[in-house]
Design a protein around this motif. Structure first.
Motif, PDB file in Angstrom:
ATOM      1  N   GLY A 232       0.870  -1.145   0.170  1.00  0.00           N
ATOM      2  CA  GLY A 232      -0.027   0.279  -0.050  1.00  0.00           C
ATOM      3  C   GLY A 232       0.830   1.210  -0.123  1.00  0.00           C
ATOM      4  O   GLY A 232       2.200   1.116   0.035  1.00  0.00           O
ATOM      5  N   LYS A 233       0.251   2.567  -0.208  1.00  0.00           N
ATOM      6  CA  LYS A 233       1.102   3.825  -0.162  1.00  0.00           C
ATOM      7  C   LYS A 233       1.874   3.795   1.019  1.00  0.00           C
ATOM      8  O   LYS A 233       2.804   4.605   1.221  1.00  0.00           O
ATOM      9  CB  LYS A 233       0.158   4.757  -0.393  1.00  0.00           C
ATOM     10  N   ASP A 234       1.344   3.539   2.114  1.00  0.00           N
ATOM     11  CA  ASP A 234       1.961   3.673   3.463  1.00  0.00           C
ATOM     12  C   ASP A 234       2.789   2.525   3.811  1.00  0.00           C
ATOM     13  O   ASP A 234       2.544   1.479   4.640  1.00  0.00           O
ATOM     14  CB  ASP A 234       1.170   4.164   4.861  1.00  0.00           C
ATOM     15  N   ASN A 235       4.120   2.360   3.075  1.00  0.00           N
ATOM     16  CA  ASN A 235       4.701   1.090   3.218  1.00  0.00           C
ATOM     17  C   ASN A 235       6.125   1.043   3.671  1.00  0.00           C
ATOM     18  O   ASN A 235       6.868   0.537   3.356  1.00  0.00           O
ATOM     19  CB  ASN A 235       4.734   0.733   1.552  1.00  0.00           C
ATOM     20  N   SER A 236       6.438   2.197   4.565  1.00  0.00           N
ATOM     21  CA  SER A 236       7.743   2.380   5.468  1.00  0.00           C
ATOM     22  C   SER A 236       8.279   1.118   5.942  1.00  0.00           C
ATOM     23  O   SER A 236       9.386   0.677   5.751  1.00  0.00           O
ATOM     24  CB  SER A 236       7.814   3.524   6.089  1.00  0.00           C
ATOM     25  N   PRO A 237       7.356   0.329   6.646  1.00  0.00           N
ATOM     26  CA  PRO A 237       7.785  -1.037   7.638  1.00  0.00           C
ATOM     27  C   PRO A 237       8.239  -1.898   6.222  1.00  0.00           C
ATOM     28  O   PRO A 237       9.237  -2.609   6.511  1.00  0.00           O
ATOM     29  CB  PRO A 237       6.421  -1.141   8.207  1.00  0.00           C
ATOM     30  N   TRP A 238       7.666  -2.086   5.128  1.00  0.00           N
ATOM     31  CA  TRP A 238       7.854  -3.107   3.974  1.00  0.00           C
ATOM     32  C   TRP A 238       8.838  -2.617   3.655  1.00  0.00           C
ATOM     33  O   TRP A 238       9.753  -3.343   3.199  1.00  0.00           O
ATOM     34  CB  TRP A 238       6.720  -3.341   3.294  1.00  0.00           C
ATOM     35  N   THR A 278      -5.573  -5.781   1.657  1.00  0.00           N
ATOM     36  CA  THR A 278      -5.928  -4.817   2.353  1.00  0.00           C
ATOM     37  C   THR A 278      -4.879  -3.708   2.159  1.00  0.00           C
ATOM     38  O   THR A 278      -3.666  -4.041   1.608  1.00  0.00           O
ATOM     39  CB  THR A 278      -5.982  -4.987   4.007  1.00  0.00           C
ATOM     40  N   SER A 279      -5.024  -2.619   2.700  1.00  0.00           N
ATOM     41  CA  SER A 279      -3.801  -1.325   2.577  1.00  0.00           C
ATOM     42  C   SER A 279      -2.881  -1.684   3.207  1.00  0.00           C
ATOM     43  O   SER A 279      -1.576  -1.426   3.061  1.00  0.00           O
ATOM     44  CB  SER A 279      -4.465  -0.157   2.969  1.00  0.00           C
ATOM     45  N   GLN A 280      -2.493  -2.605   4.139  1.00  0.00           N
ATOM     46  CA  GLN A 280      -1.429  -3.031   4.924  1.00  0.00           C
ATOM     47  C   GLN A 280      -0.831  -4.149   4.265  1.00  0.00           C
ATOM     48  O   GLN A 280       0.319  -4.614   4.944  1.00  0.00           O
ATOM     49  CB  GLN A 280      -1.935  -3.102   6.480  1.00  0.00           C
ATOM     50  N   LYS A 296      -2.494 -10.463   3.150  1.00  0.00           N
ATOM     51  CA  LYS A 296      -3.496  -9.753   2.837  1.00  0.00           C
ATOM     52  C   LYS A 296      -3.444  -8.748   3.892  1.00  0.00           C
ATOM     53  O   LYS A 296      -3.990  -7.800   3.572  1.00  0.00           O
ATOM     54  CB  LYS A 296      -4.914 -10.585   2.949  1.00  0.00           C
ATOM     55  N   GLU A 297      -3.022  -9.005   5.110  1.00  0.00           N
ATOM     56  CA  GLU A 297      -3.060  -8.117   6.182  1.00  0.00           C
ATOM     57  C   GLU A 297      -1.508  -7.843   6.547  1.00  0.00           C
ATOM     58  O   GLU A 297      -0.750  -8.242   5.807  1.00  0.00           O
ATOM     59  CB  GLU A 297      -3.369  -8.785   7.279  1.00  0.00           C
ATOM     60  N   GLY A 298      -1.246  -6.896   7.300  1.00  0.00           N
ATOM     61  CA  GLY A 298      -0.143  -6.326   7.489  1.00  0.00           C
ATOM     62  C   GLY A 298       0.625  -7.403   8.600  1.00  0.00           C
ATOM     63  O   GLY A 298       0.148  -8.427   8.957  1.00  0.00           O
TER      64      GLY A 298
END
Length: 315
Positions: A232-238, A278-280, A296-298
């Motif tokens: 997703g767009k907020d992907n700093s952890p990944w 999901t977004s995460q 599918k999840e964070g």
């Protein structure tokens, strides 16, 4: 124009273009069990067949050559023996019906190339090469059988032994099962009666339009050289996890954040809906464009999870 099947009371065959102007190939079947042979097709007889097929009796025809060929369906028992690998026509022969031959050969090479590169560069254990047979043998068997049944349906003028597989699904919609794929726990079977690409591990990563670095591209344009992680767009952890795992294993991983903002901006479709996350969530794609793993999840510990996934695939 490329190919047309001609059927009338006097002839049955296929006309194929060479240059779409004045050179053509006409295929007509003969039956050896009825005593027919290639020697029965003299130049005079072939001219008459062509005139009846085309429907113009006074056509001036020049025949370059008359050649027999036989359709074949054959798949090698094994695609690997130690340091020897079979791809393309060396691994499988199929009738030309459907145009599957070149596609299948290219898909063989695409599957094997990145694995060979990873092993040669010591980024993976040599057992990764065993997954070439595990993945491609089944796909080739399905394709050769479908091509033969397709030819049979043409020769028998509509009488078909085809099952309910979809033509496009046979070409690009099959699913790999091997240790180079992290399977999901699912009760649903993979469908071949229609093309169904939704981010499931073992299938091709689906296409969607994105805006990336000011240009309109496909998700597929981001795939092909290295492993790719879609998030997703907020992907700093990944992104941090991928950087650390890549450094630890010596395997490049490209990370792209997809959403209404971020690295890759969606045009119309939602990547979350298309890839069923999901977004995460995150989707890991191999250099040959097949989904290797999906969450599918964070994750509470993205670094540990991604490290385990990459190690399972490569080592």
């Amino acid at each position: 124009f490329g190919w047309i099947q001609i059927l009338n009371p006097e002839v049955f065959g296929a006309l194929i273009t060479v240059n779409n102007r004045d050179e053509w190939i006409y295929h007509v079947a003969y039956n050896p069990t009825n005593g027919e042979s290639p020697e029965d097709f003299s130049e005079e007889r072939c001219c008459e067949i062509l005139k009846k097929a085309i429907g113009v009796s006074n056509l001036d025809i020049v025949i370059f050559s008359i050649l027999p060929w036989a359709a074949a369906e054959q798949t090698a028992t094994r695609f690997q023996d130690n340091r020897v690998f079979l791809i393309g026509d060396a691994a499988h022969l199929m009738p030309p019906a459907g145009g599957f031959g070149s596609n299948t050969g290219i898909q063989d090479a695409h599957n094997l190339a990145w694995k060979l590169a990873a092993v040669i560069h010591k980024q993976a254990h040599s057992r990764l090469l065993q997954t070439y047979h595990d993945e491609r043998h089944y796909a080739a068997e399905v394709t050769t059988e479908y091509a033969s049944n397709l030819l049979f349906s043409v020769i028998k003028k509509g009488v078909s032994t085809l099952n309910n597989m979809d033509h496009l699904a046979v070409t690009v919609g099959y699913k790999y099962n091997s240790t180079a794929i992290i399977e999901e726990n699912s009760d649903t079977t993979h469908r071949m009666d229609q093309l169904e690409l939704n981010g499931k591990p073992g299938t091709r990563a689906p296409h969607m339009w994105l805006r990336y670095q000011g240009k309109r591209i496909s998700t597929l344009d981001l795939i092909g050289e290295n492993f790719v992680l879609f998030t997703g767009k907020d992907n700093s952890p990944w992104r941090t996890a991928a950087r650390n795992v890549s450094s630890h294993l010596g395997v490049p991983i490209n990370v792209y954040g997809i959403g209404s903002q971020g690295d890759c901006v969606e045009y119309e479709d939602s990547w979350e809906a298309l890839y069923d996350v999901t977004s995460q969530g995150a989707v890991l794609i191999r250099p040959d464009g097949f989904v290797a793993w999906r969450t599918k999840e964070g994750a509470s510990n993205p670094h540990l999870l991604l490290k385990q996934v990459m190690a399972s695939i490569l080592w």
